[in-house]
Design a protein around this motif. Structure first.
Motif, PDB file in Angstrom:
ATOM      1  N   GLU A 134      36.295  75.164  68.915  1.00  0.00           N
ATOM      2  CA  GLU A 134      37.746  76.067  69.118  1.00  0.00           C
ATOM      3  C   GLU A 134      38.213  76.583  67.058  1.00  0.00           C
ATOM      4  O   GLU A 134      38.722  77.781  67.468  1.00  0.00           O
TER       5      GLU A 134
ATOM      6  N   CYS B 167      34.773  65.374  69.879  1.00  0.00           N
ATOM      7  CA  CYS B 167      35.968  65.748  68.875  1.00  0.00           C
ATOM      8  C   CYS B 167      35.139  66.634  67.730  1.00  0.00           C
ATOM      9  O   CYS B 167      35.722  67.480  67.432  1.00  0.00           O
TER      10      CYS B 167
ATOM     11  N   ARG C 223      47.571  67.010  68.673  1.00  0.00           N
ATOM     12  CA  ARG C 223      48.182  67.443  69.214  1.00  0.00           C
ATOM     13  C   ARG C 223      47.088  66.636  71.059  1.00  0.00           C
ATOM     14  O   ARG C 223      47.711  65.677  71.844  1.00  0.00           O
ATOM     15  N   ARG C 224      46.296  66.987  70.333  1.00  0.00           N
ATOM     16  CA  ARG C 224      44.571  67.221  71.685  1.00  0.00           C
ATOM     17  C   ARG C 224      44.832  66.037  72.369  1.00  0.00           C
ATOM     18  O   ARG C 224      44.697  65.284  73.402  1.00  0.00           O
ATOM     19  N   GLU C 225      45.150  64.524  70.932  1.00  0.00           N
ATOM     20  CA  GLU C 225      44.481  63.221  70.878  1.00  0.00           C
ATOM     21  C   GLU C 225      46.224  62.867  70.766  1.00  0.00           C
ATOM     22  O   GLU C 225      45.703  61.531  70.126  1.00  0.00           O
TER      23      GLU C 225
ATOM     24  N   TYR D 218      44.719  75.338  68.674  1.00  0.00           N
ATOM     25  CA  TYR D 218      43.965  74.568  68.647  1.00  0.00           C
ATOM     26  C   TYR D 218      44.669  73.354  67.466  1.00  0.00           C
ATOM     27  O   TYR D 218      44.190  74.024  66.745  1.00  0.00           O
TER      28      TYR D 218
END
Length: 166
Positions: A77, A70, A56-58, A52
């Motif tokens: 997470e 977020c 990277r997610r954003e 997690y």
């Protein structure tokens, strides 16, 4: 002769400075800053762990989520992960420090990555009195990677109560 099998996590939350490192001109973190976090993420992924990570997610800042989204995602997470690994930052990342607090309150095993010659807040370096944490002091990312598996193994196999009588 008995050998101890290394305990590895199936899921890891990797945290570190983010918002303050996004270049306003490019809208993303500099490649050097991305590389530091990405190498840690890839280390765990190569070991088979689900990672997690907000960076990277954003998309390294190119697609920031809203504050409520977020915040909830990071908290959820961290709660779902086996171990929390974070670089609190120099200069200090306020968001990462919030995540360290959440991980501590949730009782998550933690590995904190601290620059060797930097001054760190007492509430971070004293965290071992109330939380299951290992510190890796480093100058270069390679030093982190050399020590990371041992530190994670230690926090995942450590037993005994955390002090709550303070």
């Amino acid at each position: 002769m008995t050998t101890t099998q290394r305990v590895t996590p199936s899921s890891v939350f990797v945290g570190g400075p983010f918002y303050g490192l996004v270049n306003p001109e490019t809208g993303v973190m500099a490649p050097r800053d991305q590389s530091k976090i990405n190498r840690i993420i890839e280390h765990f992924e190569q070991g088979g762990a689900k990672v997690y990570n907000a960076h990277r997610r954003e998309q390294w800042g190119a697609q920031f989520l809203t504050a409520p989204v977020c915040t909830k995602l990071d908290y959820t997470e961290i709660a779902q992960s086996d171990v929390f690994v974070a670089y609190p930052g120099v200069p200090v990342s306020p968001g990462t420090h919030v995540e360290v607090g959440w991980a501590s309150a949730l009782g998550k095993p933690m590995v904190l990555l601290l620059e060797r010659d930097a001054k760190h807040t007492f509430l971070v370096i004293g965290l071992e009195t109330v939380a299951n944490v290992e510190f890796i002091y480093f100058d270069e990312v390679d030093e982190i990677l050399e020590q990371l598996d041992d530190a994670v193994h230690k926090v995942l196999t450590r037993t005994g109560p955390v002090r709550t009588d303070i």
